[in-house]
Design a protein around this motif. Structure first.
Motif, PDB file in Angstrom:
ATOM      1  N   TYR A 335       0.305   9.419   0.136  1.00  0.00           N
ATOM      2  CA  TYR A 335       0.815   8.057   0.319  1.00  0.00           C
ATOM      3  C   TYR A 335       1.095   7.737   1.785  1.00  0.00           C
ATOM      4  O   TYR A 335       1.466   8.618   2.563  1.00  0.00           O
ATOM      5  CB  TYR A 335       2.148   7.880  -0.399  1.00  0.00           C
ATOM      6  CG  TYR A 335       2.116   7.921  -1.908  1.00  0.00           C
ATOM      7  CD1 TYR A 335       1.429   6.960  -2.641  1.00  0.00           C
ATOM      8  CD2 TYR A 335       2.840   8.898  -2.594  1.00  0.00           C
ATOM      9  CE1 TYR A 335       1.460   6.977  -4.037  1.00  0.00           C
ATOM     10  CE2 TYR A 335       2.866   8.921  -3.986  1.00  0.00           C
ATOM     11  CZ  TYR A 335       2.174   7.955  -4.704  1.00  0.00           C
ATOM     12  OH  TYR A 335       2.211   7.967  -6.065  1.00  0.00           O
ATOM     13  N   ASP A 336       1.007   6.456   2.105  1.00  0.00           N
ATOM     14  CA  ASP A 336       1.708   5.903   3.255  1.00  0.00           C
ATOM     15  C   ASP A 336       2.947   5.219   2.679  1.00  0.00           C
ATOM     16  O   ASP A 336       2.821   4.393   1.771  1.00  0.00           O
ATOM     17  CB  ASP A 336       0.859   4.847   3.995  1.00  0.00           C
ATOM     18  CG  ASP A 336      -0.167   5.477   4.915  1.00  0.00           C
ATOM     19  OD1 ASP A 336      -0.434   6.692   4.773  1.00  0.00           O
ATOM     20  OD2 ASP A 336      -0.704   4.758   5.779  1.00  0.00           O
ATOM     21  N   VAL A 337       4.118   5.600   3.189  1.00  0.00           N
ATOM     22  CA  VAL A 337       5.362   4.988   2.721  1.00  0.00           C
ATOM     23  C   VAL A 337       5.751   3.941   3.751  1.00  0.00           C
ATOM     24  O   VAL A 337       6.030   4.273   4.903  1.00  0.00           O
ATOM     25  CB  VAL A 337       6.475   6.042   2.550  1.00  0.00           C
ATOM     26  CG1 VAL A 337       7.768   5.383   2.107  1.00  0.00           C
ATOM     27  CG2 VAL A 337       6.040   7.112   1.545  1.00  0.00           C
ATOM     28  N   SER A 338       5.714   2.673   3.336  1.00  0.00           N
ATOM     29  CA  SER A 338       5.843   1.625   4.341  1.00  0.00           C
ATOM     30  C   SER A 338       7.011   0.696   4.074  1.00  0.00           C
ATOM     31  O   SER A 338       7.498   0.573   2.945  1.00  0.00           O
ATOM     32  CB  SER A 338       4.539   0.814   4.416  1.00  0.00           C
ATOM     33  OG  SER A 338       4.380   0.066   3.232  1.00  0.00           O
ATOM     34  N   GLY A 339       7.460   0.051   5.151  1.00  0.00           N
ATOM     35  CA  GLY A 339       8.478  -0.984   5.074  1.00  0.00           C
ATOM     36  C   GLY A 339       7.823  -2.353   5.144  1.00  0.00           C
ATOM     37  O   GLY A 339       6.593  -2.463   5.128  1.00  0.00           O
ATOM     38  N   SER A 340       8.650  -3.390   5.265  1.00  0.00           N
ATOM     39  CA  SER A 340       8.159  -4.760   5.119  1.00  0.00           C
ATOM     40  C   SER A 340       7.983  -5.515   6.437  1.00  0.00           C
ATOM     41  O   SER A 340       7.729  -6.720   6.429  1.00  0.00           O
ATOM     42  CB  SER A 340       9.135  -5.538   4.237  1.00  0.00           C
ATOM     43  OG  SER A 340      10.434  -5.479   4.788  1.00  0.00           O
ATOM     44  N   LEU A 341       8.132  -4.838   7.590  1.00  0.00           N
ATOM     45  CA  LEU A 341       7.931  -5.552   8.856  1.00  0.00           C
ATOM     46  C   LEU A 341       6.479  -5.963   9.021  1.00  0.00           C
ATOM     47  O   LEU A 341       5.574  -5.291   8.517  1.00  0.00           O
ATOM     48  CB  LEU A 341       8.317  -4.665  10.046  1.00  0.00           C
ATOM     49  CG  LEU A 341       9.779  -4.278  10.217  1.00  0.00           C
ATOM     50  CD1 LEU A 341       9.960  -3.547  11.542  1.00  0.00           C
ATOM     51  CD2 LEU A 341      10.685  -5.496  10.153  1.00  0.00           C
ATOM     52  N   CYS A 342       6.242  -7.034   9.753  1.00  0.00           N
ATOM     53  CA  CYS A 342       4.879  -7.470  10.048  1.00  0.00           C
ATOM     54  C   CYS A 342       4.347  -6.662  11.233  1.00  0.00           C
ATOM     55  O   CYS A 342       4.050  -7.204  12.304  1.00  0.00           O
ATOM     56  CB  CYS A 342       4.879  -8.962  10.349  1.00  0.00           C
ATOM     57  SG  CYS A 342       5.596  -9.909   9.007  1.00  0.00           S
ATOM     58  N   GLU A 343       4.315  -5.375  11.042  1.00  0.00           N
ATOM     59  CA  GLU A 343       3.931  -4.407  12.077  1.00  0.00           C
ATOM     60  C   GLU A 343       3.317  -3.232  11.346  1.00  0.00           C
ATOM     61  O   GLU A 343       3.970  -2.652  10.476  1.00  0.00           O
ATOM     62  CB  GLU A 343       5.183  -3.881  12.796  1.00  0.00           C
ATOM     63  CG  GLU A 343       5.680  -4.670  13.966  1.00  0.00           C
ATOM     64  CD  GLU A 343       4.796  -4.571  15.177  1.00  0.00           C
ATOM     65  OE1 GLU A 343       3.942  -3.656  15.228  1.00  0.00           O
ATOM     66  OE2 GLU A 343       4.948  -5.417  16.067  1.00  0.00           O
TER      67      GLU A 343
END
Ligand code: PLP
Length: 424
Positions: A335-343
């Motif tokens: 997995y890539d565990v990601s957050g919600s920033l537009c980055e």
């Protein structure tokens, strides 16, 4: 070594009922046991003192715990001084290890009686002009330049670091300060960061102790303390061997007996300014999986993002992740565990092998107790999370509430539009 979580799934299920994710959770028991072990490791030195690097975890409730064990505060800004003062850490219990220092910060540090640690030779005049005198106790930050190596391993690159004075400058600085009336001197250096080896402090101690002997001989000043600063690291990765603080303390003692004692300097106090080592492993970021996305890669979207923990985005740092309740499941999903920033760099893990994650799972991101919450910011209008303390008796205490939109808009309060925004 397997990385353990200091909170159980059952405890977490209770905690999230009161405090919704994401939040940083701290382990009171771990903090206390660690600071006790540190003090014991340096108990051979009667003057030993840890000045906790407040920037690592600037929460008064947590710094207060360390204060109970006699720790002071290492501050480097106006607000860090205010925080220390508020919990009763004052006078020489504060080490002001700043750099590029604004005048008003020296004024406050002096007013509070903090020990001032000068980053540069030009700051002697700047300090004197700013506060009107030179304090009796003063410290200088040293940077020998070059590469800092242990055997053939390059630990860090002091020659490329903005901090501290050169060898020539520190000799000159001590002479000038002595002429201006300083009586007790300290030497400070921070030459490598996050070292996971028992050799860093002893190696640094050798450099500083030898320099101290020369400085005392050639300038005739009284050296009161040597400040080994921060830099003792923690094992972020499961395959790293943790530091042995007892071995580190012993290593420093051996160099002390070899270099300082024969030079008649057996009264020098050892100070440290640890941050990461004091708090890093005793904090974690608790977040919930809220989305899964299957495109060119497999993504797990969580409710925390880089504003809550910047290290992976900023330095590509590894932070171990445990999926609560699935500790013994096979790690057979990538997995890539990601957050919600537009980055696109807003990822807590990239190509990480983890157990199958379902929406609603709690993910514990390890070792966020230092330089975690503290590096938070508000990009994308995202809000800082709460901080919660898991107390020794297993109960949870809120030690900082989560930000609300009103906090985010607070600095518009002097405008009409601000009043509207803050009410929303
Ligand atoms: C950041 C810092 C520390 C603490 O460093 P850690 O790596 O967290 O131990 C200590 N002293 C100074 C001057 C610092 O800037």
């Amino acid at each position: 070594m397997k990385k353990e979580v200091f909170v159980t799934k059952e405890q977490l299920d209770e905690i999230v009922k009161e405090f919704p994710t994401p939040f940083h959770l701290y382990d009171e028991k771990g903090i206390r046991e660690n600071v006790k072990a540190l003090k014991e490791a340096f108990a051979w030195n009667p003057g030993y003192k840890e000045y906790f690097a407040v920037k690592a975890t600037p929460n008064p409730f947590l710094v207060q715990i360390l204060k109970e064990y006699g720790c002071g505060c290492d501050c480097s800004s106006y607000t860090e001084l205010i925080l220390s003062d508020a919990i009763g850490v004052r006078g020489e219990d504060i080490m002001f290890s700043s750099n590029d220092t604004p005048a008003e910060e020296y004024v406050l540090a002096d007013k509070m009686g903090a020990i001032i640690n000068l980053d540069d030779i030009t700051h002697i005049d700047f300090l004197e002009q700013t506060i009107g005198h030179i304090p009796e106790t003063i410290s200088c930050r040293y940077n020998p330049g070059g590469l800092f190596k242990i055997s053939n391993d390059i630990m860090d690159n002091p020659g490329d670091s903005k901090f501290g004075m050169t060898t020539e400058q520190i000799f000159e600085a001590f002479k000038i300060l002595k002429e201006k009336g300083a009586k007790d001197f300290g030497i400070h250096a921070f030459l490598a960061s996050n070292t996971v080896t028992n050799d860093y402090y002893p190696m640094l101690a050798k450099v500083l102790f030898e320099q101290a002997v020369r400085l005392q001989r050639e300038t005739g000043v009284h050296i009161k303390f040597i400040n080994l600063s921060g830099g003792i690291g923690i094992p972020y990765k499961p395959d790293q061997e943790p530091n042995d603080i007892r071995a580190i303390g012993d290593g420093v003692r051996r160099v002390y007996e070899e270099v300082l004692v024969p030079a008649g300097m057996g009264d020098v106090a050892i100070y440290t300014e640890l941050g990461r080592y004091m708090m890093g492993p005793y904090g974690c970021l608790v977040t919930t999986a809220i989305h899964e996305k299957h495109t060119h890669k497999e993504y797990i979207g969580v409710d925390a993002c880089a504003v809550n923990l910047m290290r992976p985005a900023m330095y590509g740092s590894y932070h171990h992740i445990t999926v609560m309740g699935k500790e013994d499941w096979p790690c057979n999903h990538k997995y890539d565990v990601s957050g919600s920033l537009c980055e696109n760099n807003d990822k807590f893990a990239i190509d990480r092998m983890l157990p199958k994650i379902d929406k609603g799972d709690y993910l514990v991101i390890h070792d966020t107790g230092a330089h975690g919450f503290a590096m938070g910011y508000n990009y994308n209008g995202k809000l800082r999370s709460a901080e919660v303390l898991l107390r020794e008796d297993g109960t949870a205490q809120l030690i900082r509430r989560a930000e609300t939109p009103a906090d985010y808009f607070a600095t518009f309060d002097c405008f009409d539009i601000g009043k509207k925004l803050i009410q929303k």
